[in-house]
Design a protein around this motif. Structure first.
Motif, PDB file in Angstrom:
ATOM      1  N   GLY A  88       0.806  -1.205   0.000  1.00  7.30           N
ATOM      2  CA  GLY A  88       0.000   0.000   0.000  1.00  7.30           C
ATOM      3  C   GLY A  88       0.840   1.256   0.000  1.00  7.30           C
ATOM      4  O   GLY A  88       2.057   1.230   0.146  1.00  7.30           O
ATOM      5  N   TYR A  89       0.170   2.355  -0.171  1.00  7.80           N
ATOM      6  CA  TYR A  89       0.841   3.646  -0.200  1.00  7.80           C
ATOM      7  C   TYR A  89       0.822   4.352   1.148  1.00  7.80           C
ATOM      8  O   TYR A  89       1.342   5.439   1.283  1.00  7.80           O
ATOM      9  CB  TYR A  89       0.209   4.554  -1.251  1.00  7.80           C
ATOM     10  CG  TYR A  89       0.507   4.092  -2.643  1.00  7.80           C
ATOM     11  CD1 TYR A  89       1.727   4.385  -3.230  1.00  7.80           C
ATOM     12  CD2 TYR A  89      -0.427   3.365  -3.373  1.00  7.80           C
ATOM     13  CE1 TYR A  89       2.019   3.962  -4.503  1.00  7.80           C
ATOM     14  CE2 TYR A  89      -0.144   2.938  -4.651  1.00  7.80           C
ATOM     15  CZ  TYR A  89       1.075   3.239  -5.222  1.00  7.80           C
ATOM     16  OH  TYR A  89       1.365   2.821  -6.480  1.00  7.80           O
ATOM     17  N   SER A  90       0.187   3.763   2.116  1.00  2.94           N
ATOM     18  CA  SER A  90       0.142   4.364   3.442  1.00  2.94           C
ATOM     19  C   SER A  90       0.509   3.314   4.488  1.00  2.94           C
ATOM     20  O   SER A  90       0.556   2.127   4.211  1.00  2.94           O
ATOM     21  CB  SER A  90      -1.247   4.938   3.728  1.00  2.94           C
ATOM     22  OG  SER A  90      -2.213   3.929   3.682  1.00  2.94           O
TER      23      SER A  90
END
Length: 49
Positions: free
Chosen positions: A2-4
């Motif tokens: 994921g990006y977070s």
């Protein structure tokens, strides 16, 4: 991948420190306003992560 970050794996205090030091998008700037008292309120509700 994921990006977070996975918020279930860090404490509220750690997330607050991340927010204090990172650039946030303009739509999330409100998170920086009175951040200490906001996170104190979260902590007082027994939210830990």
């Amino acid at each position: 991948m994921g990006y977070s970050i996975d918020l279930s794996k860090i404490s509220i205090e750690a997330y607050m420190e991340i927010l204090k030091t990172q650039y946030v998008l303009p739509s999330r700037k409100i998170l920086h306003q009175d951040i200490d008292s906001s996170f104190d309120a979260i902590h007082s509700c027994n939210i830990r992560d």
